[in-house]
Design a protein around this motif. Structure first.
Motif, PDB file in Angstrom:
ATOM      1  N   SER A 189       0.848  -1.199   0.000  1.00  0.00           N
ATOM      2  CA  SER A 189       0.000   0.000   0.000  1.00  0.00           C
ATOM      3  C   SER A 189       0.876   1.239   0.000  1.00  0.00           C
ATOM      4  O   SER A 189       1.927   1.266   0.639  1.00  0.00           O
ATOM      5  N   VAL A 211      -3.611   5.785  -2.147  1.00  0.00           N
ATOM      6  CA  VAL A 211      -4.657   5.666  -1.123  1.00  0.00           C
ATOM      7  C   VAL A 211      -4.761   6.913  -0.240  1.00  0.00           C
ATOM      8  O   VAL A 211      -5.720   7.037   0.534  1.00  0.00           O
ATOM      9  N   ARG A 237      -8.676   6.142  -2.950  1.00  0.00           N
ATOM     10  CA  ARG A 237      -8.433   5.052  -1.996  1.00  0.00           C
ATOM     11  C   ARG A 237      -9.353   3.867  -2.296  1.00  0.00           C
ATOM     12  O   ARG A 237      -8.906   2.721  -2.380  1.00  0.00           O
TER      13      ARG A 237
END
Length: 201
Positions: free
Chosen positions: A137, A178, A185
């Motif tokens: 991420s 994100v 996101r």
């Protein structure tokens, strides 16, 4: 099949990498009936960073009780890694790299004679045959070809570190952007989860 599930995010339930790693593991569980899972949460139960005392202990120096417990935790982490057929790592990008607790764990895995060895032709990884899946991420966009690609010291480090150990079957399930607004996101997470469907086939 033995699956080692490792998370390193400090964000708890709000973590994107934890959400993705859990989804990856659930995919394996849904496709196979023989999955044995070992769980390691490096934020909840961190492994200490390497110190001079660790290196001295490896050479036979005496250790106190605190270091003895830490060495035991490091050995348990190494044993779990060596036993795993599949390793799933939740790895967020922090300040262009990986979380320090994830780096500390990797340092404990990188043991000459256990996960790699030196030969007359240079280092040789001893962990070939494992499958590594990284739930990655990122707040911004760092994929190859993007303007900020040269700042990626997260995925590039993980690929190099585990490649050094002989692992060549490495898949990144990536959600990036994100931190660039709610819509970005949501879209990034949804796209990443779509990529998990073929993993356990």
């Amino acid at each position: 099949m033995k699956l080692l599930h490792v998370d390193s995010s400090i964000l708890g339930p709000g973590s994107v990498s934890r959400d993705l790693s859990a989804d990856i593991v659930a995919t394996f569980q849904g496709r196979r009936t023989d999955v044995e899972i070992v769980r390691l949460d490096l934020a909840a139960t961190p492994i200490g960073h390497l110190t001079a005392a660790h290196l001295a202990a490896a050479q036979g120096a005496p250790v106190d009780d605190a270091l003895k417990a830490d060495l035991a935790a490091g050995q348990a982490a190494l044993d779990a890694f060596l036993a795993a057929d599949v390793v799933v790592i939740g790895a967020p990008m922090y300040n262009l790299g990986v979380p320090s607790q994830l780096k500390a764990w990797i340092d404990r895995l990188s043991v000459a004679g256990k996960t790699f060895q030196y030969s007359e032709h240079g280092p040789v990884g001893l962990c070939g045959g494992k499958k590594l899946i990284v739930a990655s991420s990122r707040g911004g966009i760092y994929r190859e070809g993007s303007p900020a690609a040269s700042f990626d010291h997260q995925e590039t480090y993980l690929k190099a570190a585990f490649g050094f150990l002989g692992i060549t079957d490495i898949t990144f399930i990536r959600a990036e952007g994100v931190a660039m607004g709610p819509e970005s996101r949501t879209t990034a997470i949804a796209l990443a989860k779509q990529e998990t469907t073929a993993l356990a086939a």
